[in-house]
Design a protein around this motif. Structure first.
Motif, PDB file in Angstrom:
ATOM      1  N   ARG A  21      23.292 -24.804  14.766  1.00  0.00           N
ATOM      2  CA  ARG A  21      24.053 -23.946  14.556  1.00  0.00           C
ATOM      3  C   ARG A  21      23.266 -22.627  15.251  1.00  0.00           C
ATOM      4  N   LYS A  22      23.960 -21.682  15.651  1.00  0.00           N
ATOM      5  CA  LYS A  22      22.994 -20.297  15.995  1.00  0.00           C
ATOM      6  C   LYS A  22      24.186 -19.114  15.342  1.00  0.00           C
ATOM      7  N   PRO A  23      23.434 -17.949  15.283  1.00  0.00           N
ATOM      8  CA  PRO A  23      22.115 -17.434  15.619  1.00  0.00           C
ATOM      9  C   PRO A  23      21.126 -17.973  14.562  1.00  0.00           C
ATOM     10  N   THR A  24      19.829 -17.805  14.548  1.00  0.00           N
ATOM     11  CA  THR A  24      18.882 -18.285  13.638  1.00  0.00           C
ATOM     12  C   THR A  24      18.196 -16.753  12.994  1.00  0.00           C
ATOM     13  N   ASP A  25      17.856 -17.040  11.781  1.00  0.00           N
ATOM     14  CA  ASP A  25      17.199 -15.961  11.118  1.00  0.00           C
ATOM     15  C   ASP A  25      15.740 -16.311  10.602  1.00  0.00           C
ATOM     16  N   TRP A  26      14.876 -15.290  10.378  1.00  0.00           N
ATOM     17  CA  TRP A  26      13.493 -15.616   9.697  1.00  0.00           C
ATOM     18  C   TRP A  26      13.795 -15.877   8.527  1.00  0.00           C
ATOM     19  N   HIS A  27      12.980 -16.762   7.559  1.00  0.00           N
ATOM     20  CA  HIS A  27      12.980 -16.962   6.369  1.00  0.00           C
ATOM     21  C   HIS A  27      11.718 -16.922   5.878  1.00  0.00           C
ATOM     22  N   HIS A  28      11.164 -16.041   4.828  1.00  0.00           N
ATOM     23  CA  HIS A  28       9.995 -15.940   4.477  1.00  0.00           C
ATOM     24  C   HIS A  28       9.886 -16.946   3.301  1.00  0.00           C
ATOM     25  N   VAL A  29       8.846 -17.733   3.159  1.00  0.00           N
ATOM     26  CA  VAL A  29       8.538 -18.786   2.377  1.00  0.00           C
ATOM     27  C   VAL A  29       8.081 -18.001   0.962  1.00  0.00           C
ATOM     28  N   ILE A  30       7.096 -17.425   1.267  1.00  0.00           N
ATOM     29  CA  ILE A  30       6.684 -16.391   0.014  1.00  0.00           C
ATOM     30  C   ILE A  30       7.584 -15.123   0.443  1.00  0.00           C
ATOM     31  N   SER A  31       8.217 -14.945  -0.403  1.00  0.00           N
ATOM     32  CA  SER A  31       9.399 -13.810  -0.223  1.00  0.00           C
ATOM     33  C   SER A  31       8.625 -12.212   0.044  1.00  0.00           C
ATOM     34  N   GLN A  32       9.244 -11.362   0.840  1.00  0.00           N
ATOM     35  CA  GLN A  32       8.707 -10.174   1.095  1.00  0.00           C
ATOM     36  C   GLN A  32       8.277  -9.221  -0.010  1.00  0.00           C
ATOM     37  N   ASN A  33       9.488  -9.591  -1.203  1.00  0.00           N
ATOM     38  CA  ASN A  33       9.061  -8.787  -2.432  1.00  0.00           C
ATOM     39  C   ASN A  33       7.874  -9.228  -2.987  1.00  0.00           C
ATOM     40  N   GLN A  34       7.575 -10.609  -3.248  1.00  0.00           N
ATOM     41  CA  GLN A  34       6.417 -11.069  -3.937  1.00  0.00           C
ATOM     42  C   GLN A  34       5.295 -10.864  -3.004  1.00  0.00           C
ATOM     43  N   ILE A  35       5.175 -10.779  -1.719  1.00  0.00           N
ATOM     44  CA  ILE A  35       3.976 -10.384  -1.038  1.00  0.00           C
ATOM     45  C   ILE A  35       3.707  -8.967  -1.403  1.00  0.00           C
ATOM     46  N   GLN A  36       4.542  -8.035  -1.447  1.00  0.00           N
ATOM     47  CA  GLN A  36       4.545  -6.600  -1.758  1.00  0.00           C
ATOM     48  C   GLN A  36       4.265  -6.651  -3.369  1.00  0.00           C
ATOM     49  N   GLY A  53       2.847 -19.151   9.654  1.00  0.00           N
ATOM     50  CA  GLY A  53       2.782 -20.164   8.577  1.00  0.00           C
ATOM     51  C   GLY A  53       3.777 -19.685   7.231  1.00  0.00           C
ATOM     52  N   ASN A  54       4.295 -18.559   7.232  1.00  0.00           N
ATOM     53  CA  ASN A  54       4.913 -18.234   6.017  1.00  0.00           C
ATOM     54  C   ASN A  54       6.488 -18.134   6.391  1.00  0.00           C
ATOM     55  N   LEU A  55       6.891 -18.273   7.770  1.00  0.00           N
ATOM     56  CA  LEU A  55       8.100 -18.265   8.240  1.00  0.00           C
ATOM     57  C   LEU A  55       8.808 -19.323   8.501  1.00  0.00           C
ATOM     58  N   LYS A  56      10.247 -19.494   8.399  1.00  0.00           N
ATOM     59  CA  LYS A  56      10.800 -20.738   8.720  1.00  0.00           C
ATOM     60  C   LYS A  56      11.889 -20.130   9.479  1.00  0.00           C
ATOM     61  N   GLU A  57      12.530 -20.763  10.514  1.00  0.00           N
ATOM     62  CA  GLU A  57      13.728 -20.432  11.239  1.00  0.00           C
ATOM     63  C   GLU A  57      14.749 -21.216  10.857  1.00  0.00           C
ATOM     64  N   TYR A  58      15.776 -20.564  10.178  1.00  0.00           N
ATOM     65  CA  TYR A  58      17.051 -21.225   9.579  1.00  0.00           C
ATOM     66  C   TYR A  58      18.215 -20.759  10.522  1.00  0.00           C
ATOM     67  N   CYS A  59      19.195 -21.278  10.729  1.00  0.00           N
ATOM     68  CA  CYS A  59      20.522 -20.797  11.082  1.00  0.00           C
ATOM     69  C   CYS A  59      21.174 -19.873   9.939  1.00  0.00           C
ATOM     70  N   ARG A  60      22.224 -18.920  10.079  1.00  0.00           N
ATOM     71  CA  ARG A  60      22.516 -18.322   8.942  1.00  0.00           C
ATOM     72  C   ARG A  60      23.007 -19.039   7.873  1.00  0.00           C
TER      73      ARG A  60
END
Length: 83
Positions: free
Chosen positions: A17-32, A45-52
């Motif tokens: 499937r396409k398109p793909t989005d970046w998924h943060h393993v450790i969420s953006q909220n938790q990083i902040q 290392g903190n990003l996974k590429e998944y289809c929507r």
């Protein structure tokens, strides 16, 4: 903020499937929230590429959707009280 180049392929085996989005393993909220290095936002290392389709199945997506729904409901109730 510069993200790595996407491959355009979902990391779920066999998915095309396409398109793909970046998924943060450790969420953006938790990083902040935890004061982690901002470089983690774009660290491969903190990003996974998944289809929507698959991205919408992640826990973080469902939690955000639930929080957005609660927030929306809260605002709607507030608007009703004001008017």
């Amino acid at each position: 903020m510069i993200y790595p180049q996407k491959t355009g392929s979902c990391e779920i085996h066999g998915c095309r499937r396409k398109p793909t989005d970046w998924h943060h393993v450790i969420s953006q909220n938790q990083i902040q929230k935890r004061g982690l290095p901002k470089s983690m936002l774009t660290d491969p290392g903190n990003l996974k590429e998944y289809c929507r389709y698959h991205h919408m199945m992640t826990t973080s997506f469902m939690v955000r959707k639930k929080l957005d729904k609660k927030e929306s409901k809260k605002w709607n109730q507030l608007e009703l009280k004001i008017f």
